[in-house]
Design a protein around this motif. Structure first.
Motif, PDB file in Angstrom:
ATOM      1  N   VAL A 100       0.827  -1.209   0.000  1.00 27.67           N
ATOM      2  CA  VAL A 100       0.000   0.000   0.000  1.00 27.67           C
ATOM      3  C   VAL A 100       0.866   1.266   0.000  1.00 27.67           C
ATOM      4  O   VAL A 100       0.449   2.314  -0.488  1.00 27.67           O
ATOM      5  CB  VAL A 100      -0.973  -0.026   1.206  1.00 27.67           C
ATOM      6  CG1 VAL A 100      -1.746   1.265   1.327  1.00 27.67           C
ATOM      7  CG2 VAL A 100      -1.948  -1.190   1.057  1.00 27.67           C
ATOM      8  N   ASP A 101       2.105   1.139   0.508  1.00 29.75           N
ATOM      9  CA  ASP A 101       3.019   2.292   0.505  1.00 29.75           C
ATOM     10  C   ASP A 101       3.294   2.810  -0.902  1.00 29.75           C
ATOM     11  O   ASP A 101       3.757   3.941  -1.067  1.00 29.75           O
ATOM     12  CB  ASP A 101       4.379   1.909   1.127  1.00 29.75           C
ATOM     13  CG  ASP A 101       4.271   1.685   2.628  1.00 29.75           C
ATOM     14  OD1 ASP A 101       3.173   1.918   3.161  1.00 29.75           O
ATOM     15  OD2 ASP A 101       5.268   1.268   3.240  1.00 29.75           O
ATOM     16  N   SER A 102       3.022   1.998  -1.921  1.00 31.07           N
ATOM     17  CA  SER A 102       3.346   2.406  -3.299  1.00 31.07           C
ATOM     18  C   SER A 102       2.613   3.681  -3.702  1.00 31.07           C
ATOM     19  O   SER A 102       3.083   4.421  -4.555  1.00 31.07           O
ATOM     20  CB  SER A 102       3.030   1.286  -4.290  1.00 31.07           C
ATOM     21  OG  SER A 102       1.649   1.029  -4.307  1.00 31.07           O
ATOM     22  N   MET A 103       1.446   3.972  -3.064  1.00 28.15           N
ATOM     23  CA  MET A 103       0.724   5.211  -3.427  1.00 28.15           C
ATOM     24  C   MET A 103       1.548   6.443  -3.039  1.00 28.15           C
ATOM     25  O   MET A 103       1.568   7.440  -3.751  1.00 28.15           O
ATOM     26  CB  MET A 103      -0.682   5.245  -2.803  1.00 28.15           C
ATOM     27  CG  MET A 103      -0.738   5.320  -1.307  1.00 28.15           C
ATOM     28  SD  MET A 103      -2.418   5.645  -0.691  1.00 28.15           S
ATOM     29  CE  MET A 103      -3.122   4.016  -0.670  1.00 28.15           C
ATOM     30  N   VAL A 104       2.264   6.352  -1.908  1.00 28.87           N
ATOM     31  CA  VAL A 104       3.097   7.478  -1.484  1.00 28.87           C
ATOM     32  C   VAL A 104       4.332   7.583  -2.385  1.00 28.87           C
ATOM     33  O   VAL A 104       4.761   8.680  -2.749  1.00 28.87           O
ATOM     34  CB  VAL A 104       3.509   7.330   0.000  1.00 28.87           C
ATOM     35  CG1 VAL A 104       4.388   8.509   0.437  1.00 28.87           C
ATOM     36  CG2 VAL A 104       2.275   7.236   0.886  1.00 28.87           C
ATOM     37  N   ARG A 105       4.870   6.430  -2.772  1.00 33.56           N
ATOM     38  CA  ARG A 105       6.030   6.454  -3.673  1.00 33.56           C
ATOM     39  C   ARG A 105       5.641   7.052  -5.024  1.00 33.56           C
ATOM     40  O   ARG A 105       6.412   7.794  -5.636  1.00 33.56           O
ATOM     41  CB  ARG A 105       6.608   5.046  -3.836  1.00 33.56           C
ATOM     42  CG  ARG A 105       7.470   4.659  -2.639  1.00 33.56           C
ATOM     43  CD  ARG A 105       8.263   3.418  -2.941  1.00 33.56           C
ATOM     44  NE  ARG A 105       7.444   2.218  -2.821  1.00 33.56           N
ATOM     45  CZ  ARG A 105       7.231   1.575  -1.669  1.00 33.56           C
ATOM     46  NH1 ARG A 105       7.780   2.009  -0.559  1.00 33.56           N
ATOM     47  NH2 ARG A 105       6.491   0.501  -1.629  1.00 33.56           N
ATOM     48  N   ASP A 106       4.442   6.722  -5.501  1.00 33.42           N
ATOM     49  CA  ASP A 106       3.955   7.318  -6.764  1.00 33.42           C
ATOM     50  C   ASP A 106       3.827   8.836  -6.624  1.00 33.42           C
ATOM     51  O   ASP A 106       4.116   9.589  -7.560  1.00 33.42           O
ATOM     52  CB  ASP A 106       2.597   6.727  -7.155  1.00 33.42           C
ATOM     53  CG  ASP A 106       2.688   5.265  -7.560  1.00 33.42           C
ATOM     54  OD1 ASP A 106       3.823   4.796  -7.808  1.00 33.42           O
ATOM     55  OD2 ASP A 106       1.655   4.577  -7.607  1.00 33.42           O
ATOM     56  N   LEU A 107       3.356   9.273  -5.445  1.00 36.90           N
ATOM     57  CA  LEU A 107       3.202  10.713  -5.205  1.00 36.90           C
ATOM     58  C   LEU A 107       4.559  11.415  -5.248  1.00 36.90           C
ATOM     59  O   LEU A 107       4.689  12.498  -5.817  1.00 36.90           O
ATOM     60  CB  LEU A 107       2.527  10.940  -3.844  1.00 36.90           C
ATOM     61  CG  LEU A 107       2.190  12.398  -3.518  1.00 36.90           C
ATOM     62  CD1 LEU A 107       1.012  12.871  -4.359  1.00 36.90           C
ATOM     63  CD2 LEU A 107       1.875  12.573  -2.044  1.00 36.90           C
ATOM     64  N   GLY A 225       8.912  -1.895  -3.423  1.00 35.51           N
ATOM     65  CA  GLY A 225       9.166  -0.452  -3.353  1.00 35.51           C
ATOM     66  C   GLY A 225      10.559  -0.071  -3.792  1.00 35.51           C
ATOM     67  O   GLY A 225      11.108   0.928  -3.370  1.00 35.51           O
ATOM     68  N   MET A 226      11.156  -0.913  -4.633  1.00 35.14           N
ATOM     69  CA  MET A 226      12.515  -0.630  -5.075  1.00 35.14           C
ATOM     70  C   MET A 226      12.577  -0.680  -6.589  1.00 35.14           C
ATOM     71  O   MET A 226      11.932  -1.497  -7.217  1.00 35.14           O
ATOM     72  CB  MET A 226      13.487  -1.689  -4.534  1.00 35.14           C
ATOM     73  CG  MET A 226      13.594  -1.709  -3.020  1.00 35.14           C
ATOM     74  SD  MET A 226      14.280  -3.267  -2.481  1.00 35.14           S
ATOM     75  CE  MET A 226      15.906  -3.183  -3.173  1.00 35.14           C
ATOM     76  N   GLY A 227      13.370   0.187  -7.158  1.00 34.39           N
ATOM     77  CA  GLY A 227      13.636   0.116  -8.590  1.00 34.39           C
ATOM     78  C   GLY A 227      15.134   0.278  -8.760  1.00 34.39           C
ATOM     79  O   GLY A 227      15.676   1.308  -8.411  1.00 34.39           O
ATOM     80  N   ILE A 228      15.800  -0.748  -9.225  1.00 40.04           N
ATOM     81  CA  ILE A 228      17.263  -0.678  -9.332  1.00 40.04           C
ATOM     82  C   ILE A 228      17.639  -0.499 -10.795  1.00 40.04           C
ATOM     83  O   ILE A 228      17.274  -1.317 -11.635  1.00 40.04           O
ATOM     84  CB  ILE A 228      17.922  -1.966  -8.790  1.00 40.04           C
ATOM     85  CG1 ILE A 228      17.543  -2.171  -7.321  1.00 40.04           C
ATOM     86  CG2 ILE A 228      19.433  -1.899  -8.946  1.00 40.04           C
ATOM     87  CD1 ILE A 228      18.026  -3.482  -6.751  1.00 40.04           C
ATOM     88  N   ALA A 229      18.353   0.565 -11.095  1.00 33.82           N
ATOM     89  CA  ALA A 229      18.892   0.745 -12.436  1.00 33.82           C
ATOM     90  C   ALA A 229      20.304   0.177 -12.410  1.00 33.82           C
ATOM     91  O   ALA A 229      21.212   0.770 -11.832  1.00 33.82           O
ATOM     92  CB  ALA A 229      18.890   2.209 -12.822  1.00 33.82           C
ATOM     93  N   ILE A 230      20.481  -1.007 -13.006  1.00 35.00           N
ATOM     94  CA  ILE A 230      21.761  -1.718 -12.920  1.00 35.00           C
ATOM     95  C   ILE A 230      22.888  -0.864 -13.485  1.00 35.00           C
ATOM     96  O   ILE A 230      23.978  -0.804 -12.942  1.00 35.00           O
ATOM     97  CB  ILE A 230      21.674  -3.079 -13.659  1.00 35.00           C
ATOM     98  CG1 ILE A 230      20.638  -3.944 -12.955  1.00 35.00           C
ATOM     99  CG2 ILE A 230      23.017  -3.770 -13.700  1.00 35.00           C
ATOM    100  CD1 ILE A 230      20.200  -5.155 -13.727  1.00 35.00           C
TER     101      ILE A 230
END
Length: 475
Positions: A100-107, A225-230
């Motif tokens: 559910v934390d993803s809504m804050v990350r999107d914000l 909640g993580m996005g890693i750009a290798i």
């Protein structure tokens, strides 16, 4: 960073919404007051500001009456971070669902985008000067190859490429190789600079250096909640790769402008401002909130899952700290707007703690026949205007008589009454059906003007509406 939209008065905000949404004055009023209160709060002392929390809004009303449309229009009108989420997506996977934390990350992502755009706009004037020099350098090489004290053969021969049709750079090199006359570089550059400013060289090709962007190296772990750009793990250790590109001057200006403005940005400052903007001005619109409301009584299976989602949403609405890739974000002062049809569930079916976090309740009204007439004709993007514009592209003028508009509105109202009530979306169904044959035949027909009257509408929908209803309407 206060949004300019927040500094509008509640009446002005409602006027903006009135251009696109018919009726629902109570909902518009509540949203306008909530937004104005954000602005009022920003003018208070820091101690008082910390104490005042936003008054979250819960909008209730059948589908198609304008709940989501209010959210969409707010998002377009504002330059504050705004994100719309469907509450149902949190029940999709597994027992409770996605994080559910993803809504804050999107914000926070939305805040980063807005803040970056605003800061880039401030850097463009400086970037434009650097870009002009780079384009000049591409057209006329620097002084290294030139000898001082030279004269130009003739500025117009040089600038316009003489009669040979060559580019400035080719003409310039040719003049050098001939060795008959030397060229005054500075004079030539000034002449070309003027030509650039007058827009006379836009179509000429030049060679520029651009930073090569690595592609397809992102590892998406959004559930965690993580996005890693290798590519970025070791990216800072190495200088960015550059490649040469042959482009027109107008394209070069656009590419280099973005590139130089990015180089001038202080990303630490962007991140700090974006996080503050998300915390103080952010708005999260939770749609379909009624779908996670569990009915009273014995709970099992899906109901437990729904209640689990509510319990996950609760700390975010109450105020907590969410970790994002840009840093921690406090949700205490984010404004939450919940919306749902509440057909089967009632607001009281939400868990009490969540109910208490939505103190402002607004009921949206069902649409009447008069509302449908206004929706068809009044808004700036009214449905009739859309269809007219589409057919105008084929050279056909489409006209609806007043009686036809009344009839379309009446049929929409009756169909909503007799079948499922889907609000204003019913008009899309009716308009598509009504214009189906016209749209299909247009390329082959020679008609330049088509007039649709009430009889055409009745004929098309006579089977859809019960006979007695039509007679009642006519009488």
């Amino acid at each position: 960073m206060a949004s300019t939209f927040y500094s509008m008065t509640p009446r002005e905000i409602v006027e903006q919404l009135d251009k696109y949404i018919i009726g629902q004055d109570e909902a518009k009023k509540s949203v306008a007051i909530a937004l104005r209160n954000r602005y009022r709060r920003s003018l208070l002392s820091e101690e008082m500001r910390e104490e005042i929390t936003p008054k979250n809004i819960l909008m209730m009303g059948p589908t198609g009456v304008g709940k989501t449309e209010i959210a969409r229009r707010l998002a377009k009108l504002m330059d504050a971070p705004f994100v719309k989420v469907e509450a149902t997506k949190f029940t999709e996977v597994g027992y409770v669902g996605r994080d559910v934390d993803s809504m804050v990350r999107d914000l926070v992502e939305a805040a980063m985008r807005i803040t970056k755009e605003n800061m880039l706009a401030q850097k463009y004037s400086v970037a434009d000067e650097i870009v002009e020099e780079k384009i000049l350098e591409a057209i006329i090489p620097g002084k290294k190859k030139m000898s001082a004290g030279a004269t130009v053969r003739g500025p117009f021969d040089f600038i316009m490429g003489g009669l040979t049709g060559n580019s400035q750079k080719q003409e310039f090199e040719k003049m050098q190789s001939e060795g008959k006359e030397e060229v005054d570089v500075e004079y030539a550059r000034e002449q070309v600079r003027q030509q650039l400013r007058d827009g006379l060289l836009e179509e000429q090709y030049i060679e520029i250096e651009v930073i090569s962007q690595p592609k397809g190296n992102n590892l998406d772990m959004s559930n965690e909640g993580m996005g890693i750009a290798i590519g970025n793990i070791f990216g800072d250790m190495m200088p960015p790769k550059k490649k040469k590109k042959n482009v027109r001057v107008k394209d070069a200006r656009r590419i280099l402008r973005e590139q130089e403005a990015q180089n001038l940005l202080d990303m630490d400052q962007v991140t700090d401002e974006a996080l503050l903007n998300a915390e103080q001005n952010g708005i999260i619109f939770i749609d379909e909130i009624d779908k996670i409301a569990a009915g009273s009584g014995y709970r099992s299976g899906a109901d437990v899952s729904r209640e689990g989602v509510q319990r996950d949403i609760l700390p975010i609405v109450e105020g907590s700290v969410v970790n994002t890739k840009y840093g921690p974000v406090k949700t205490d002062h984010i404004l939450f707007i919940g919306a749902g049809a509440f057909h089967t569930a009632k607001p009281t079916d939400l868990i009490p703690e969540l109910q208490g976090r939505f103190p402002i309740r607004v009921e949206l009204e069902n649409l009447t026949k008069e509302s449908f007439v206004k929706i068809l004709t009044v808004p700036e993007n009214a449905l009739l205007k859309q269809h007219k514009a589409l057919l105008e592209t084929e050279g056909v003028e489409l006209e609806f008589t007043d009686a036809a508009v009344e009839e379309i509105a009446n049929i929409a109202f009756l169909m909503n009454e007799q079948t499922e009530n889907i609000g204003a979306r019913r008009l899309h169904t009716i308009m598509e059906k009504l214009l189906e044959d016209i749209s299909f035949n247009i390329p082959d027909s020679n008609e330049k003007k088509i007039v649709i009257d009430a009889e055409d509408v009745k004929e098309k929908f006579i089977e859809k509406i019960h006979e007695e209803d039509l007679e009642k309407y006519i009488l």
